[in-house]
Scaffold this active site. Structure first.
Site, PDB file in Angstrom:
ATOM      1  N   ASN A  66       0.897  -1.149  -0.062  1.00  0.00           N
ATOM      2  CA  ASN A  66      -0.086  -0.079  -0.115  1.00  0.00           C
ATOM      3  C   ASN A  66       0.964   1.299  -0.084  1.00  0.00           C
ATOM      4  OD1 ASN A  66      -2.851  -0.889   0.253  1.00  0.00           O
ATOM      5  ND2 ASN A  66      -2.328  -1.536   2.282  1.00  0.00           N
ATOM      6  N   CYS A  75      -5.870  -7.565  -3.738  1.00  0.00           N
ATOM      7  CA  CYS A  75      -5.933  -6.390  -4.468  1.00  0.00           C
ATOM      8  C   CYS A  75      -6.954  -6.528  -5.558  1.00  0.00           C
ATOM      9  CB  CYS A  75      -4.667  -5.582  -4.586  1.00  0.00           C
ATOM     10  SG  CYS A  75      -4.819  -3.937  -5.523  1.00  0.00           S
ATOM     11  N   ASN A 163      -8.753  -9.852   2.120  1.00  0.00           N
ATOM     12  CA  ASN A 163      -8.476  -8.688   3.009  1.00  0.00           C
ATOM     13  C   ASN A 163      -9.825  -8.146   3.799  1.00  0.00           C
ATOM     14  OD1 ASN A 163      -9.662  -7.818   0.519  1.00  0.00           O
ATOM     15  ND2 ASN A 163      -8.087  -5.962   0.139  1.00  0.00           N
ATOM     16  N   HIS A 165     -12.909  -5.948   5.116  1.00  0.00           N
ATOM     17  CA  HIS A 165     -13.909  -5.052   4.709  1.00  0.00           C
ATOM     18  C   HIS A 165     -15.140  -4.754   5.808  1.00  0.00           C
ATOM     19  CE1 HIS A 165     -12.191  -4.385   0.800  1.00  0.00           C
ATOM     20  NE2 HIS A 165     -11.840  -5.706   0.743  1.00  0.00           N
ATOM     21  N   GLU A 214      -9.649   3.183   2.231  1.00  0.00           N
ATOM     22  CA  GLU A 214      -8.948   2.023   1.968  1.00  0.00           C
ATOM     23  C   GLU A 214      -7.851   1.840   3.192  1.00  0.00           C
ATOM     24  OE1 GLU A 214      -6.638   0.583  -1.331  1.00  0.00           O
ATOM     25  OE2 GLU A 214      -8.408   1.240  -2.712  1.00  0.00           O
ATOM     26  N   ARG A 215      -7.631   0.871   3.789  1.00  0.00           N
ATOM     27  CA  ARG A 215      -6.699   0.748   4.800  1.00  0.00           C
ATOM     28  C   ARG A 215      -5.528   0.919   4.017  1.00  0.00           C
ATOM     29  NH1 ARG A 215      -5.648  -5.583   6.591  1.00  0.00           N
ATOM     30  NH2 ARG A 215      -5.390  -5.800   4.454  1.00  0.00           N
ATOM     31  N   CYS A 223     -11.885   0.489  -5.411  1.00  0.00           N
ATOM     32  CA  CYS A 223     -11.541  -0.478  -4.720  1.00  0.00           C
ATOM     33  C   CYS A 223     -12.133  -1.891  -5.090  1.00  0.00           C
ATOM     34  CB  CYS A 223     -11.623  -0.385  -3.252  1.00  0.00           C
ATOM     35  SG  CYS A 223     -11.082  -1.824  -2.133  1.00  0.00           S
ATOM     36  N   GLY A 226     -13.353  -4.149  -2.404  1.00  0.00           N
ATOM     37  CA  GLY A 226     -14.381  -3.361  -1.669  1.00  0.00           C
ATOM     38  C   GLY A 226     -15.737  -3.562  -2.325  1.00  0.00           C
TER      39      GLY A 226
HETATM   40  O1  ZDP Z   1      -6.687  -4.205   2.096  1.00  0.00           O
HETATM   41  C1  ZDP Z   1      -5.745  -3.405   1.744  1.00  0.00           C
HETATM   42  O2  ZDP Z   1      -5.168  -3.040   2.830  1.00  0.00           O
HETATM   43  C2  ZDP Z   1      -6.061  -2.556   0.483  1.00  0.00           C
HETATM   44  N1  ZDP Z   1      -5.510  -1.141   0.711  1.00  0.00           N
HETATM   45  C3  ZDP Z   1      -5.636  -3.051  -0.465  1.00  0.00           C
HETATM   46  C4  ZDP Z   1      -5.899  -2.604  -1.768  1.00  0.00           C
HETATM   47  C5  ZDP Z   1      -7.198  -2.923  -2.244  1.00  0.00           C
HETATM   48  C6  ZDP Z   1      -7.618  -2.242  -3.574  1.00  0.00           C
HETATM   49  N2  ZDP Z   1      -7.911  -1.163  -3.596  1.00  0.00           N
HETATM   50  C7  ZDP Z   1      -8.537  -3.183  -4.430  1.00  0.00           C
HETATM   51  O3  ZDP Z   1      -9.003  -2.855  -5.357  1.00  0.00           O
HETATM   52  O4  ZDP Z   1      -9.221  -4.327  -3.725  1.00  0.00           O
HETATM   53  C8  ZDP Z   1      -6.391  -2.301  -4.370  1.00  0.00           C
END
Ligand code: ZDP
Length: 278
Positions: A66, A75, A163, A165, A214-215, A223, A226
């Site tokens: 990141n 990602c 990741n 959410h 975003e984290r 995202c 997301g």
């Molecule tokens: O989980 C995290 O720390 C996100 N910042 C990773 C990146 C997610 C991203 N925006 C996506 O499209 O899934 C790239």
């Protein structure tokens, strides 16, 4: 050291792609990635993505830093850029489907003739310890659970796409003070690995608007993980169909949470912007 890179974006979520196929560790430190991502003193990006040799029966490994130097598991926008980048590197040897090792398991992008990329994002993880969150006493699914952040109580639904959410449905996404409230969600003590935070407005059961904090990267234009988490949360709360267009500030993504295999499929664009030497 001179580092060759290619800049890509997926709906304005922008990444520096590095050809790291010759060694299994990223050629940059997280601190160097932070410097490259700086929009005033560097190249400017939401993250740096490395193309590393595959593991097991995968074609390649994807790792990401990141813009704050932390390392996410996955990602969604990045992997569409990743697929286009490796097709460019391989040229006439490129394939239609790649199997990519990530910290969230094997992810499978497919390059389509129309230039879009469809990604098999895998099965979402829904149990509190898998996300991870201590909400619901750290067990079971977390669906529309009250959470107090910034002096307000929100109904949150938590989903891991590899990741973490935290999805909140609101009347009007345009009035959410993302810059203020986003960091408070990200660092809320109920999320031991911090969290990505999505605010979602239902337009129709098959069309929603989403804004994201975003984290490790802050406000971004899109995202992918997301958008997938949003549709899963929409189905779990009875607000969404299984096939939904998610409109992000940077453009739309098509998301399907398949009823037959429970996997999430994401389709969207990925664009090369420029190449350079850092
Ligand atoms: O989980 C995290 O720390 C996100 N910042 C990773 C990146 C997610 C991203 N925006 C996506 O499209 O899934 C790239």
């Amino acid at each position: 050291m001179a580092i060759a890179f290619t800049k890509y974006h997926g709906l304005g979520n922008d990444f520096i792609l590095i050809d790291n196929r010759h060694q299994s560790e990223p050629i940059l430190t997280p601190q160097q990635a932070v410097e490259m991502c700086d929009r005033h003193f560097g190249i400017g990006a939401d993250g740096v993505i490395f193309v590393l040799p595959g593991l097991g029966d995968t074609d390649y490994t994807m790792r990401i830093f990141n813009s704050d130097g932390s390392e996410p598991e996955m990602c969604g926008n990045g992997i569409r850029c990743f697929a286009k980048f490796i097709a460019q590197l391989e040229q006439e040897n490129s394939k239609e489907v790649y199997h990519i090792h990530t910290l969230a398991g094997t992810i499978t992008p497919k390059l389509r003739l129309d230039g879009q990329v469809t990604v098999d994002m895998g099965v979402p993880r829904l149990l509190a310890p898998e996300i991870p969150t201590t909400l619901n006493e750290g067990s079971g699914q977390v669906v529309d659970v009250p959470l107090e952040v910034g002096g307000q109580t929100w109904g949150v639904t938590c989903v891991s796409m590899g990741n973490p959410h935290c999805v909140t449905f609101v009347e009007d996404v345009s009035v959410i003070p993302l810059e203020k409230i986003g960091p408070e969600f990200e660092h809320c003590s109920v999320f031991p690995q911090r969290t990505n935070t999505e605010f979602v407005q239902i337009i129709r059961a098959d069309y929603v608007k989403m804004r994201v904090w975003e984290r490790g990267a802050g406000v971004t234009l899109a995202c992918g993980t997301g958008a997938c988490a949003t549709v899963v949360a929409g189905v779990l709360t009875g607000k969404c169909d299984r096939v939904v267009t998610v409109e992000l500030p940077g453009g739309p993504l098509q998301i399907e949470w398949s009823i037959s295999d429970q996997r999430v499929y994401m389709t969207g664009s990925a664009q090369r912007v420029f190449t350079g030497i850092f």
